[in-house]
Design an enzyme around this catalytic site. Sequence first.
Site, mmCIF file in Angstrom:
data_model
loop_
_atom_site.group_PDB
_atom_site.id
_atom_site.type_symbol
_atom_site.label_atom_id
_atom_site.label_comp_id
_atom_site.label_asym_id
_atom_site.label_seq_id
_atom_site.Cartn_x
_atom_site.Cartn_y
_atom_site.Cartn_z
ATOM 1 N N MET A 29 1.219 -0.904 -0.124
ATOM 2 C CA MET A 29 0.090 0.185 -0.086
ATOM 3 C C MET A 29 0.956 1.220 -0.342
ATOM 4 O O MET A 29 0.613 2.496 0.059
ATOM 5 C CB MET A 29 -1.341 0.036 1.413
ATOM 6 C CG MET A 29 -2.153 -0.879 1.384
ATOM 7 S SD MET A 29 -3.442 -0.602 2.346
ATOM 8 C CE MET A 29 -2.638 -0.612 3.572
ATOM 9 N N HIS A 36 9.342 -3.282 3.201
ATOM 10 C CA HIS A 36 9.309 -3.523 1.917
ATOM 11 C C HIS A 36 9.944 -3.639 1.403
ATOM 12 O O HIS A 36 10.260 -4.383 0.237
ATOM 13 C CB HIS A 36 8.104 -2.728 1.490
ATOM 14 C CG HIS A 36 7.230 -2.250 2.181
ATOM 15 N ND1 HIS A 36 6.780 -0.994 3.125
ATOM 16 C CD2 HIS A 36 5.426 -2.149 2.141
ATOM 17 C CE1 HIS A 36 5.415 -0.919 2.948
ATOM 18 N NE2 HIS A 36 4.842 -2.014 2.883
ATOM 19 N N GLN A 60 -10.427 -2.683 2.084
ATOM 20 C CA GLN A 60 -9.975 -3.187 3.147
ATOM 21 C C GLN A 60 -9.928 -2.325 4.297
ATOM 22 O O GLN A 60 -9.347 -2.388 5.213
ATOM 23 C CB GLN A 60 -8.486 -3.625 2.800
ATOM 24 C CG GLN A 60 -7.251 -2.591 3.419
ATOM 25 C CD GLN A 60 -6.299 -3.326 2.511
ATOM 26 O OE1 GLN A 60 -5.972 -4.376 1.460
ATOM 27 N NE2 GLN A 60 -4.870 -3.861 3.495
ATOM 28 N N GLN A 147 5.401 -11.380 7.625
ATOM 29 C CA GLN A 147 4.878 -12.533 8.226
ATOM 30 C C GLN A 147 4.668 -10.941 9.628
ATOM 31 O O GLN A 147 3.205 -12.238 10.320
ATOM 32 C CB GLN A 147 5.896 -12.952 9.277
ATOM 33 C CG GLN A 147 5.851 -14.551 10.134
ATOM 34 C CD GLN A 147 5.236 -15.015 9.819
ATOM 35 O OE1 GLN A 147 4.875 -16.034 9.093
ATOM 36 N NE2 GLN A 147 3.812 -15.374 11.097
ATOM 37 N N VAL A 175 10.601 -7.279 9.440
ATOM 38 C CA VAL A 175 11.458 -6.213 10.231
ATOM 39 C C VAL A 175 11.790 -5.546 10.641
ATOM 40 O O VAL A 175 10.441 -4.906 10.352
ATOM 41 C CB VAL A 175 12.214 -5.825 8.586
ATOM 42 C CG1 VAL A 175 13.111 -4.526 8.085
ATOM 43 C CG2 VAL A 175 12.326 -7.086 7.456
ATOM 44 N N MET A 183 8.602 -2.592 12.051
ATOM 45 C CA MET A 183 8.212 -1.688 10.992
ATOM 46 C C MET A 183 7.116 -1.943 10.474
ATOM 47 O O MET A 183 6.621 -2.639 9.490
ATOM 48 C CB MET A 183 9.130 -1.630 9.570
ATOM 49 C CG MET A 183 10.331 -1.771 9.775
ATOM 50 S SD MET A 183 11.523 -0.410 9.505
ATOM 51 C CE MET A 183 13.491 -0.015 9.919
ATOM 52 N N SER A 184 6.704 -0.487 9.882
ATOM 53 C CA SER A 184 5.179 -0.456 9.413
ATOM 54 C C SER A 184 4.854 1.608 9.226
ATOM 55 O O SER A 184 5.383 2.167 9.158
ATOM 56 C CB SER A 184 3.979 -0.230 10.917
ATOM 57 O OG SER A 184 2.726 0.157 10.437
ATOM 58 N N ARG A 186 2.195 2.779 9.433
ATOM 59 C CA ARG A 186 1.806 3.299 10.315
ATOM 60 C C ARG A 186 2.259 3.784 11.775
ATOM 61 O O ARG A 186 1.999 4.641 12.317
ATOM 62 C CB ARG A 186 0.547 2.915 11.268
ATOM 63 C CG ARG A 186 -0.683 1.747 10.386
ATOM 64 C CD ARG A 186 -2.208 0.816 10.590
ATOM 65 N NE ARG A 186 -1.959 0.161 9.567
ATOM 66 C CZ ARG A 186 -3.561 1.384 9.062
ATOM 67 N NH1 ARG A 186 -3.689 2.624 10.229
ATOM 68 N NH2 ARG A 186 -4.175 0.505 8.364
#
Length: 279
Positions: A29, A36, A60, A147, A175, A183-184, A186
């Site tokens: 996204m 990523h 979503q 994951q 990661v 990591m996100s 958000r």
Amino acid sequence: MAIHVVRTRAELRAALDAAPRPVGLVPTMGWLHAGHRSLIARARDENATTVVSIFVNPRQFGDPADLERYPRNEARDVAICDEEGADLVFAPTVDEVYPPGFDTTVSVGAVTRPLEGAARPGHFDGVATVVSILFNVVGADRAYFGQKDAQQLLVIRQMARDLAISTEVVAHPTVREPDGLAMSSRNVHLSPEERVAAPVLRRALLAGRAAWESGERSADAVRAAMKAVLASEPLAWADYVSVADTSTLAELETIDGPALLSMAVRFGSTRLIDNEPVP
Ligand code: AMP
């Protein structure tokens, strides 16, 4: 070769017609980070052609405000895809993915119901629908998923198996930041204080793992070990703390096989998820 950005299904098909196989797909996204990057680098290593899709999928998101504030920066994302050696970026509009008259929902069964599915009604319908479309339009040999979103991975595996989609679904490890925070995209919404607090998620999961490693097999005792760590952080509000069967995600009483420790925790208006499989 410079990276190529395509926006329509037709352009994508034309670009892929001439591309060497196998083709690896990394659905995202956007607002790309090191997690990523790691997926893209893996896809690049394992395939002759790597496609990254960048699409903030409205279907979503349950909450329009959450969709609205989802971070976006396509130019930066494309540069990251290029650095990691991707060949093609598919960045479609909403209408290109869901043309006028679109009226199909891919709805996966039992594995979508607990955890994220319970907390975010309709979320996995949106995920399964968009991923089915991406699998079909890209026709990838392999697709790579993190994951970190363990339930999403199970949902996509179930969907691909049931719909006889030949794309191989590949899971990739989470990661993390040096302090353990997954990591996100958000994470950008966390205030400085919330960012300091957020690694409690990882510490709580590791406390659960430690309990399991010391021989604890009562799922409630492991949940309690995780909750005790979360309770030490006043900025953390748990949505759920789960000890579930790794393949069905049904909550366990006794941990007598592979289990997934997972949680969703709010820090202010930002909701983060993470998980730890045992063993
Ligand atoms: P998203 O852009 O958040 O939808 O994520 C796109 C893909 O990247 C999904 O398969 C995620 O599971 C994966 N992903 C997100 N964060 C991480 C991370 N920290 N480590 C590994 N994969 C990740």
